[in-house]
Every structure is written in C-alpha cells, then in structure tokens.
Design a protein around this motif. Sequence first.
Motif, PDB file in Angstrom:
ATOM      1  N   THR A  89     117.042  25.192  88.132  1.00 24.33           N
ATOM      2  CA  THR A  89     118.057  25.889  87.345  1.00 24.33           C
ATOM      3  C   THR A  89     117.640  27.345  87.137  1.00 24.33           C
ATOM      4  N   PRO A  90     118.528  28.309  87.349  1.00 22.30           N
ATOM      5  CA  PRO A  90     118.172  29.707  87.082  1.00 22.30           C
ATOM      6  C   PRO A  90     117.917  29.929  85.585  1.00 22.30           C
ATOM      7  N   VAL A  91     116.893  30.699  85.271  1.00 24.95           N
ATOM      8  CA  VAL A  91     116.659  31.136  83.897  1.00 24.95           C
ATOM      9  C   VAL A  91     116.782  32.660  83.868  1.00 24.95           C
ATOM     10  N   ILE A  92     117.164  33.180  82.734  1.00 22.49           N
ATOM     11  CA  ILE A  92     117.460  34.609  82.634  1.00 22.49           C
ATOM     12  C   ILE A  92     116.366  35.308  81.841  1.00 22.49           C
ATOM     13  N   TYR A  93     115.743  36.291  82.489  1.00 25.80           N
ATOM     14  CA  TYR A  93     114.722  37.115  81.844  1.00 25.80           C
ATOM     15  C   TYR A  93     115.337  38.467  81.515  1.00 25.80           C
ATOM     16  N   LEU A  94     115.262  38.836  80.236  1.00 33.04           N
ATOM     17  CA  LEU A  94     115.824  40.103  79.779  1.00 33.04           C
ATOM     18  C   LEU A  94     114.717  41.093  79.493  1.00 33.04           C
ATOM     19  N   ASP A  95     114.883  42.306  80.040  1.00 39.92           N
ATOM     20  CA  ASP A  95     113.907  43.371  79.831  1.00 39.92           C
ATOM     21  C   ASP A  95     114.662  44.666  79.574  1.00 39.92           C
ATOM     22  N   HIS A  96     114.710  45.050  78.297  1.00 39.82           N
ATOM     23  CA  HIS A  96     115.472  46.241  77.907  1.00 39.82           C
ATOM     24  C   HIS A  96     116.932  46.066  78.331  1.00 39.82           C
ATOM     25  N   ASN A  97     117.421  46.884  79.249  1.00 34.45           N
ATOM     26  CA  ASN A  97     118.833  46.807  79.627  1.00 34.45           C
ATOM     27  C   ASN A  97     119.078  46.045  80.932  1.00 34.45           C
ATOM     28  N   SER A  98     118.033  45.472  81.489  1.00 37.21           N
ATOM     29  CA  SER A  98     118.194  44.745  82.748  1.00 37.21           C
ATOM     30  C   SER A  98     117.996  43.248  82.529  1.00 37.21           C
ATOM     31  N   ALA A  99     118.506  42.462  83.466  1.00 37.71           N
ATOM     32  CA  ALA A  99     118.375  41.007  83.391  1.00 37.71           C
ATOM     33  C   ALA A  99     118.086  40.466  84.783  1.00 37.71           C
ATOM     34  N   LEU A 100     117.135  39.528  84.857  1.00 34.54           N
ATOM     35  CA  LEU A 100     116.804  38.860  86.108  1.00 34.54           C
ATOM     36  C   LEU A 100     117.154  37.380  86.009  1.00 34.54           C
ATOM     37  N   ALA A 101     117.752  36.840  87.071  1.00 33.63           N
ATOM     38  CA  ALA A 101     117.917  35.400  87.202  1.00 33.63           C
ATOM     39  C   ALA A 101     116.754  34.896  88.060  1.00 33.63           C
ATOM     40  N   ILE A 102     115.957  33.978  87.507  1.00 31.82           N
ATOM     41  CA  ILE A 102     114.753  33.491  88.178  1.00 31.82           C
ATOM     42  C   ILE A 102     114.914  32.003  88.450  1.00 31.82           C
ATOM     43  N   PHE A 103     114.669  31.579  89.699  1.00 35.61           N
ATOM     44  CA  PHE A 103     114.865  30.177  90.074  1.00 35.61           C
ATOM     45  C   PHE A 103     113.993  29.833  91.277  1.00 35.61           C
ATOM     46  N   GLY A 104     113.696  28.553  91.416  1.00 32.17           N
ATOM     47  CA  GLY A 104     112.940  28.066  92.556  1.00 32.17           C
ATOM     48  C   GLY A 104     113.851  27.638  93.682  1.00 32.17           C
ATOM     49  N   GLY A 129     110.385  27.139  99.190  1.00 31.99           N
ATOM     50  CA  GLY A 129     109.041  27.401  98.675  1.00 31.99           C
ATOM     51  C   GLY A 129     108.896  28.680  97.888  1.00 31.99           C
ATOM     52  N   ASN A 130     109.972  29.418  97.729  1.00 31.43           N
ATOM     53  CA  ASN A 130     109.926  30.673  96.991  1.00 31.43           C
ATOM     54  C   ASN A 130     110.446  30.507  95.572  1.00 31.43           C
ATOM     55  N   LEU A 131     109.831  31.236  94.657  1.00 33.76           N
ATOM     56  CA  LEU A 131     110.442  31.501  93.366  1.00 33.76           C
ATOM     57  C   LEU A 131     111.085  32.871  93.487  1.00 33.76           C
ATOM     58  N   TYR A 132     112.401  32.934  93.243  1.00 37.61           N
ATOM     59  CA  TYR A 132     113.145  34.167  93.409  1.00 37.61           C
ATOM     60  C   TYR A 132     113.499  34.783  92.061  1.00 37.61           C
ATOM     61  N   ALA A 133     113.490  36.104  92.014  1.00 37.88           N
ATOM     62  CA  ALA A 133     114.045  36.851  90.892  1.00 37.88           C
ATOM     63  C   ALA A 133     115.089  37.798  91.457  1.00 37.88           C
ATOM     64  N   VAL A 134     116.337  37.649  90.989  1.00 36.94           N
ATOM     65  CA  VAL A 134     117.418  38.504  91.474  1.00 36.94           C
ATOM     66  C   VAL A 134     118.097  39.163  90.279  1.00 36.94           C
ATOM     67  N   ASP A 135     118.757  40.272  90.526  1.00 32.95           N
ATOM     68  CA  ASP A 135     119.497  40.952  89.473  1.00 32.95           C
ATOM     69  C   ASP A 135     120.608  40.023  88.973  1.00 32.95           C
ATOM     70  N   ALA A 136     120.616  39.771  87.670  1.00 34.76           N
ATOM     71  CA  ALA A 136     121.559  38.804  87.120  1.00 34.76           C
ATOM     72  C   ALA A 136     123.006  39.261  87.239  1.00 34.76           C
ATOM     73  N   LYS A 137     123.243  40.558  87.364  1.00 38.92           N
ATOM     74  CA  LYS A 137     124.602  41.073  87.467  1.00 38.92           C
ATOM     75  C   LYS A 137     125.111  41.125  88.894  1.00 38.92           C
ATOM     76  N   THR A 138     124.206  41.405  89.836  1.00 42.88           N
ATOM     77  CA  THR A 138     124.641  41.645  91.219  1.00 42.88           C
ATOM     78  C   THR A 138     124.124  40.626  92.227  1.00 42.88           C
ATOM     79  N   GLY A 139     123.057  39.901  91.884  1.00 40.19           N
ATOM     80  CA  GLY A 139     122.449  38.970  92.822  1.00 40.19           C
ATOM     81  C   GLY A 139     121.520  39.618  93.822  1.00 40.19           C
ATOM     82  N   SER A 140     121.277  40.913  93.693  1.00 38.31           N
ATOM     83  CA  SER A 140     120.370  41.584  94.629  1.00 38.31           C
ATOM     84  C   SER A 140     118.929  41.183  94.343  1.00 38.31           C
ATOM     85  N   PRO A 141     118.123  40.927  95.381  1.00 42.87           N
ATOM     86  CA  PRO A 141     116.750  40.448  95.173  1.00 42.87           C
ATOM     87  C   PRO A 141     115.846  41.516  94.573  1.00 42.87           C
TER      88      PRO A 141
END
Length: 445
Positions: free
Chosen positions: A165-180, A184-196
Amino acid sequence: MKRNFTSLLLYFFLIFTSNTFSQNKTDVLNAFSNRIFAGKDYQPIQDLKWKFKTEGKIFSSPIAQNGTVYIGSEDGYFYAVDEKSGNLKWKFKTNGAVHSSASLYNDTVYFGSFDGHYYALNAKTGKEIWRFKTKGEHWYSEIGMWGMKPSDLLMADLWDFYLSTPVIYLDHNSALAIFGSSDGNLYAVDAKTGSPKWNFQTKAAIHSTPILEKNTVYFGGWDGIFYALDCKTGKEKWKFSTETKTGFTGIQASAAISDGIVYFGARDPYLFALDAETGKVIWKYNAENSWILSSAVIKDNTVYVGTSDTYALLALDAKTGEEKYRFKGNGYVYSSPAIAGNTIYFGDFSGNFFDLNLISDGKESHIIPTENRTKYAASILNNNLLDFGFAAKQADLSIYAENKKVMDEFYKLGSIVSSPFISNNVIFYGSADGYLYAYNLKKEK
C-alpha cells in the motif's frame, strides 16, 4: 498446514487496517498506521448494516473517509461505496487483481494493481490523476516450491495475498507516495504527479506496506530483510536479516512503531522488536512454527498480533515480549487487528470475524461467521477447525495443483485476510466471498 519438513508437502501461508495520523498538520489516511480508533468500553458487533458484492475475492483492506468506503477486489476493480447505504458511488477498472489497500491524501486515493501500475485517483469522482508503471507486479513464485511436483513448474506462493500500500511522506510543501513492488524496489514518487524521486533495490519482491516514523521509512520483503531508509533520499540507515530456510523465508507483515521500538513479524517464524534508531534486537518471540503475516497493533504496553498455524491472536508485553495470553480462532489469523475502546476486532481464514473484550483478557468475545462459512463448514472444516490434511481428502499433497485445490476449498468459507476499519460506529472488512461487510457496533454507554 503444520510446517515441519514433511508437512511442507501439505503446502503449509496487508492494511492493513488504518487510522488517521498527522504529518505537518495535514491528515493522511493509510491502510497500515496504528489501527486504533475512537471508542470506549466493550463494543461488540451488533447487526449487519449492509454488504456490497464484488465479482472477486477481497484480500485488501477497506478505508473510509468523508462518507465513502474504498476497497479493491480481485475482479480488477477499485470501488468507492457510500458509507451509509452501501451503494456504489464509482468504480475504476484496472487490468489486474487489486490486492493493495489504499491511502488517502488531499482528496486523492492511492493503490496498486497486479496489472503492474500504481494509481492515483480523484477520491470523489474516481477519475485517474496519474499511474506509475513498475517493472511488473506478480505473486511471489519459485520453481518446484518446497519440493512440490512438477519440479520444473513455476509456482506462485498460495499465501502471498497482498500488494504493498502506498504511504504518504510529507516534507514542507512536497509529498511523496512510497510503496514496494514485486520487482524488488521500494519506490518514492511525487504524490501529485507520479514522477519518480528515488528507488531502493532489494533482492526480492516487496509486498508489505512501508511505515513512516519521522524521516525514516521501515519495511520488509520476500528477501527476509527488514530495512530502515531515509525518506527524503532513499538511502539505507540500517537493515536486519531474519532467518532464511525452506518455507520460512520472507517478511509479509507490515511493521508497527511505538515508543522508539519497531515491531514486525516474519515467516522464520518470529515477532521481532527492534530499536527503531539502530535496528538492534530488543526481544523476539518464537511463534511456534507459525508464520506471522498479521501486522501488530500496540495499546497499553501490549502488542496484539495474529499467527498462522496456532490460529491465535497473541497479547505480548511490549517491553519484554512475554506472552500475556492468547485467544484461539478457528483458522489462520492473517487479518491485522483493529482496536476501539476496550475491544479488538479481527478475522480468520475459516470465515469467522471476532470481537474480544480486552479487559477480560479475551475471555469475553463475540463471533460473526460469513454466510458461506455457515453453509460449507460441515464439509470443509474438521471439528470446526481449519485442517489442511482433512480438506485434502486423501489427495497427494506433494503435487502443487492439489494444494491449490485445498486453498480454493478454504476460500469457499469466506476467508478473512482483510483488516477492519472503523468509522462512525460501523466496522468494515472484506472477505474472500467477494463481499465488503459493514456491521454496526454496540453504541457507547
């Protein structure tokens, strides 16, 4: 499913569910936060409010917000259901089974599908915002798994129920969606755009859901290793290896964190308590050859977690790992529990859903069976208990296909591996019978 070496040939086995947590004063809901909900006293299940039918087994866990319940199904659809009526609001079609539970952030719902994509949808309309393509999602598989026949067949693990399940990491004004991912990769993508933004490569599929604490993300994978990474960069802080041996390798459970300790179960088969900063073992609990796929929930210095072969919900001392008591179900307990007030709720693989009074150390309880369990229990269960050998009916369990047949028999009962979610005094959970259930809870005094 008694897993000594001989019985491995009997073929021996995600939400998680959730609660609101706050990062930088912005609410995020995900399927595997601490799963403690508002309530008091003992609130047993009362009557059925509604049930919503999908066309496939439900392994994912529901999540509810703003009057809507969200859940995925093996039929390939992700559903938004009205919380009060059980009527469909919208559904979104993917090209694979949806075994990932969802997260919600800023009116966006995030989840993954076996079609190889992770999605972000408008939570109100179901309209796609973006999709991220992994290198492929698949069940964990081995050739000739555990010595089963035919020896050259690529066999999917029959107890690999979930996608991350994606979890959302918030850092100041940005947000990352993080999921396995199964790649074999753990990915972090921009929560608004999906860009890696970053990825971290492990040695096997990652189907557990990561958990966030401050600026660290914790997760385990099918390589049997538990990792702690920096959320911003994806760089490793530390890792911890569980044992690797036939039938006992891998981490499917998602972790829980409390008071600087991270708790997670594995197939090896232990529940671990590690120092969250260093990864050093504080204690480990031997689950008696039972895999732990259930994710732990911690309340009042007690860790509650389910087991496989012992059919138990365990209550352990959070500081020492000493067993306080156990409650035995009728089958494997893979559903991660939820707590409201003095009540803990969870399902088992035989199709029973339980509520226990924590003040009574589980001695006061209530059970709701699925309709299918009531219909098929006499022919599938052995003295009301799940029994792999009994259900096999003299079949040759050294053959993979025969093991799959037994699992299909079990699924007829309405197996519950979905984890419950509570909203407005109603509890929601999914079942392998294809239903999303909504039950009223007893009102608080």
